[in-house]
Enzyme design. Structure first.
Site, PDB file in Angstrom:
ATOM      1  N   ASP A  37      -5.158   7.844  11.737  1.00  0.00           N
ATOM      2  CA  ASP A  37      -5.314   7.377  10.351  1.00  0.00           C
ATOM      3  C   ASP A  37      -5.972   6.002  10.324  1.00  0.00           C
ATOM      4  OD1 ASP A  37      -5.205   7.679   7.624  1.00  0.00           O
ATOM      5  OD2 ASP A  37      -3.173   6.889   7.432  1.00  0.00           O
ATOM      6  N   LYS A  64       7.536   0.004   6.403  1.00  0.00           N
ATOM      7  CA  LYS A  64       7.072   1.264   5.843  1.00  0.00           C
ATOM      8  C   LYS A  64       8.272   2.159   5.583  1.00  0.00           C
ATOM      9  CE  LYS A  64       3.734   4.965   6.142  1.00  0.00           C
ATOM     10  NZ  LYS A  64       2.494   5.463   6.752  1.00  0.00           N
ATOM     11  N   GLY A 106       0.842  -1.194   0.000  1.00  0.00           N
ATOM     12  CA  GLY A 106       0.000   0.000   0.000  1.00  0.00           C
ATOM     13  C   GLY A 106       0.869   1.232   0.000  1.00  0.00           C
ATOM     14  N   GLY A 130       4.480   7.750   2.447  1.00  0.00           N
ATOM     15  CA  GLY A 130       5.368   6.654   2.126  1.00  0.00           C
ATOM     16  C   GLY A 130       4.640   5.411   1.657  1.00  0.00           C
TER      17      GLY A 130
END
Length: 658
Positions: A461, A390, A368, A373
């Site tokens: 988030d 990540k 994703g 990032g």
């Protein structure tokens, strides 16, 4: 009749004697100085090496394992006082970490259990003995002594290096930091369970007195034993006859690795059971197998030896080539390190390991992406642990120390519904960190972040693509790249608005303060999108940019007002769902989306609704509707932080879970 009376008394006396003999538990004793030819009952990845070492877990597979004495034992209760037989056991074990020293699986448990079928048991903190549904169930009839190397606040662990006595569940009846009391001074001396060194455990139970002692000591070297300490590590009174009853039981070991794979060994074991006091037979240290050690000799020494053997011209060319390759290697794997990072050392990964884990951050490993990032699937080269990495851009040096400190702090989060953060790496122009990867699960994870950890963690988030499913289909909330921490009882600081369009609470754009209530708002959007409706919160018209946007909350609200709320349930379910539960989840989502933050339920109340421990109130029709909640795109939303994608990915190949 009088002449027959003595015969009757004799028969009654004989009957009582036979009854007492039948009620006395049998005696049993065995010793294994190594396990060659032991014929243990093994399952999972447990195996016995050629030199007799019992290998419970290794660094190649992330599974649970068991090793039990081949025949069951009887701890039959004594009818005279209701006690069970006394028993005593001792064993020598070693837990060898991977390169990330101090990080590994949860450890080993010595167990007494009526069954050897643990197909439904979970790994990690459940030690391959229990699961979430039978945790603390008296019907388990299990007694265990755990050697635990992971701190789990959910199970009330005292630290990440302790010995615990467990009865019918992984929440310890009594626990103590690993160590022993020295006979000469009486002082307590710490031991590190995951040091890779051999240690010896004694578990002694006095049946008539119902007293259980657990003792731990180091083994200086194979062949040079240490005398059993006089003072036990723990001594408690516990009536095991009420736990084991008259059931035939099995004795042995259980282990399960997570979040990282660890080698866990048993070198020798003895056991004794007796009506009175029992003493485990001593082990013969000279006959015990050795603990495997990793060969760390490098490739460079062999290359150097070859270089010294060649002619001077070839040697010069080789040195030139090596220098060029080394310079290129350093450039490829160069990292940014500063003096203040020493305090965070154990949590830092090398960029080379992360580069290799993700196959060079290739697109085929991409899971994703967002404005800050991309997230990649990876497998750490040494431990073989499956992780998510990540990679973000961070050009500015300002605030980097605080940012790293916050990332490391969040690495201490431990919950079955939270993706665990293992560590980080810095490289010029970029920053990476590594993590292991039902609405009730996500809500439980949020409850831990908001109320149960030492600080308040606001995720900022919450969305579908940040929720992963592990191999056992448990939901785990991940991606803490935007998370903020503050102390309980204080107000959060004002910051710029970040998040994903469609998930941002209306008050966040006005105040700039991310709170637990803004997380609850995003959770409401999440459960409407993923759990119930199967549609994204905001969808553009299918043809060009003409026409109105589809707003998920408006659509659900309108159907609720018409009494047709179940018409919004995901059509892909084809009617195969519990109508009452679906209606409850939809209404709960609307309650979480109330435009006034104070009117939204707390995440604790949300968990109670989902678990059926509190009745769900009917949502108020006032102000409901996403048209009223949404704000113009020019008020400060970070529109570049976009969902990628919105569906929930499976994390069974991403991580081992908790």
């Amino acid at each position: 009749m009088l002449p027959k009376l003595p015969s009757f008394r004799f028969s009654l006396l004989l009957l009582l004697i036979l009854k007492l003999v039948a009620s006395s538990p049998p005696e049993k004793e065995f010793t294994f100085n190594g396990f060659s030819g032991a014929n243990l009952t093994l399952d999972g990845i447990a195996t016995v090496s050629s030199d007799g070492l019992l290998i419970l877990t290794n660094t190649a597979e992330n599974k649970k394992s068991h090793a039990f004495y081949p025949s069951p034992l009887s701890f039959r209760r004594n009818l005279s006082d209701g006690s069970i037989a006394s028993f005593s056991t001792t064993f020598i074990f070693a837990i060898v970490p991977t390169e990330n020293a101090g990080i590994g699986g949860h450890g080993i448990a010595f167990a007494i259990t009526p069954s050897t079928d643990f197909s439904n048991a979970l790994s990690a903190q459940y030690f391959g003995l229990f699961n979430m549904s039978n945790n603390s169930d008296a019907a388990n009839h299990i007694v265990a002594v755990e050697l635990d190397t992971i701190l789990n606040l959910e199970l009330q662990d005292i630290n990440d290096n302790h010995v615990g006595i467990d009865v019918n569940g992984p929440v310890s009846y009594r626990a103590h930091s690993a160590g022993y009391y020295a006979d000469d001074t009486g002082e307590f001396r710490n031991l590190t369970l995951i040091s890779g060194n051999a240690m010896q455990v004694w578990v002694d139970y006095d049946g008539p007195d119902a007293k259980l002692n657990v003792t731990l000591s180091p083994v200086n070297a194979i062949g040079t034993p240490m005398t059993k300490p006089t003072k036990p590590l723990m001594s408690i009174t516990v009536n095991l006859s009420a736990v084991l009853l008259d059931l035939p039981v099995h004795v042995g070991f259980s282990a399960a690795t997570y979040p990282l794979m660890t080698s866990q060994y048993v070198l020798g074991w003895s056991f004794a059971m007796s009506v009175d006091q029992a003493h485990a037979p001593p082990l013969n240290y000279s006959k015990l197998p050795a603990i495997p050690r990793t060969n760390l000799k490098g490739h460079k020494s062999r290359a150097l030896g070859l270089g010294l053997a060649v002619a001077s011209l070839v040697f010069v060319l080789l040195v030139t080539f090596v220098a060029f390759a080394a310079a290129r290697w350093r450039s490829k794997y160069a990292e940014l390190r500063e003096d203040w990072e020493v305090e965070f050392g154990p949590h830092r990964f090398s960029y080379r390991d992360l580069f290799r884990a993700t196959n060079g951050f290739r697109e085929r490993e991409l899971l994703g992406a967002g404005g800050f990032g991309k997230v990649y699937r990876g497998t750490l080269p040494t431990s073989r642990a499956e992780v998510a990495v990540k990679r973000v851009s961070h050009e500015s040096r300002q605030g980097m120390r605080e940012f790293v400190a916050e990332i490391v702090s969040m690495g201490r989060l431990r919950h079955r519904n939270i993706v665990q953060l293992l560590g980080y790496c810095r490289r010029k122009g970029s920053f990476s960190w590594s993590t292991t990867s039902s609405p009730t699960g996500v809500a439980a994870g949020l409850l831990y972040l908001h109320e149960e950890w030492e600080q308040v963690v606001v995720h900022r988030d919450i969305k579908a693509s940040n929720v992963l499913l592990d191999g056992e289909m448990n939901a785990r909330l991940g991606d803490f790249g935007l998370a903020r921490l503050y102390d309980h009882g204080t107000d959060p600081q004002t910051t710029h608005v970040v998040g994903t369009t469609g998930y941002i609470a209306p008050e966040l754009a006005r105040t700039g303060k991310a709170t637990t209530a803004t997380d609850v708002f995003a959770f409401g959007v999440f459960i409407l999108e993923v759990v119930a409706c199967g549609r994204r919160p905001v969808e553009q018209p299918t043809v060009g940019w003409q026409g109105e946007q589809f707003l998920l909350v408006d659509w659900v609200t309108e159907n609720w007002r018409k009494g047709l709320i179940l018409d919004t349930v995901d059509a892909g379910l084809e009617g195969e769902y519990a109508r009452e539960e679906a209606e409850m989840v939809l209404k709960l989502g609307l309650m979480c989306l109330h435009p006034h933050a104070a009117a939204r339920p707390s995440i604790r109340l949300v968990v109670q609704y989902l678990e059926g421990r509190a009745p769900l109130l009917e949502p108020s029709p006032a102000y409901l509707g996403f048209t009223k909640l949404s704000l113009p795109h020019n008020v400060g939303f970070d529109d570049y932080v976009a969902s990628y994608p919105s569906s929930v990915p499976s994390a069974s190949t991403l991580s081992g879970g908790r």
